[in-house]
Scaffold this motif. Structure first.
Motif, PDB file in Angstrom:
ATOM      1  N   ILE A   1      -7.223   6.822  -5.491  1.00  0.00           N
ATOM      2  CA  ILE A   1      -7.712   5.940  -4.292  1.00  0.00           C
ATOM      3  C   ILE A   1      -8.943   5.459  -4.185  1.00  0.00           C
TER       4      ILE A   1
ATOM      5  N   TRP B   1      -8.691   1.695  -5.543  1.00  0.00           N
ATOM      6  CA  TRP B   1      -7.993   0.964  -4.551  1.00  0.00           C
ATOM      7  C   TRP B   1      -9.404   0.273  -3.741  1.00  0.00           C
ATOM      8  N   GLU B   2      -9.030  -1.068  -3.507  1.00  0.00           N
ATOM      9  CA  GLU B   2     -10.060  -1.828  -2.535  1.00  0.00           C
ATOM     10  C   GLU B   2     -10.285  -1.282  -1.241  1.00  0.00           C
TER      11      GLU B   2
ATOM     12  N   MET C   1      -7.389  -1.710   1.079  1.00  0.00           N
ATOM     13  CA  MET C   1      -6.190  -0.996   0.864  1.00  0.00           C
ATOM     14  C   MET C   1      -6.312   0.374   1.502  1.00  0.00           C
ATOM     15  N   ARG C   2      -7.536   1.134   1.223  1.00  0.00           N
ATOM     16  CA  ARG C   2      -7.950   2.504   1.775  1.00  0.00           C
ATOM     17  C   ARG C   2      -7.769   2.319   3.241  1.00  0.00           C
TER      18      ARG C   2
ATOM     19  N   LEU D   1       2.427   1.560  -3.829  1.00  0.00           N
ATOM     20  CA  LEU D   1       1.593   2.124  -4.450  1.00  0.00           C
ATOM     21  C   LEU D   1       1.364   3.405  -4.346  1.00  0.00           C
TER      22      LEU D   1
ATOM     23  N   VAL E   1       0.841  -1.226  -0.124  1.00  0.00           N
ATOM     24  CA  VAL E   1       0.154  -0.010  -0.019  1.00  0.00           C
ATOM     25  C   VAL E   1       0.789   1.055  -0.159  1.00  0.00           C
TER      26      VAL E   1
END
Length: 85
Positions: free
Chosen positions: A35, A39-40, A43-44, A11, A8
């Motif tokens: 994001i 982003w899933e 991930m957030r 990225l 993370v």
């Protein structure tokens, strides 16, 4: 940063490199939008947790972008709009 960089963070740093040529606030906005769109949720959540813990390996621009993120808060109209990312 010692050892391997968490995915993370890696990225997030990739996003910083892509948008850091923009003025600061615009760059942070574009990073946050990317994001939110791509982003899933996990991930957030991980990024937000790292920011809340005050991890020092996060770029200030990534931290600023994370300030625009709220767990579970995604504006669907914004997601439909094209972005720089």
């Amino acid at each position: 940063m010692s050892g391997s960089v968490p995915p993370v963070v890696r990225l997030g740093l990739d996003l910083v490199r892509n948008f850091e040529s923009l003025p600061g606030e615009k760059a942070a906005e574009e990073i946050a939008t990317h994001i939110k769109k791509f982003w899933e949720p996990r991930m957030r959540h991980e990024l937000l947790a790292r920011v809340r813990r005050g991890e020092t390996d996060l770029h200030p621009l990534l931290v600023r972008a994370a300030e625009d993120l709220v767990d579970g808060d995604i504006d669907r109209a914004e997601v439909r709009e094209p972005s720089g990312g």
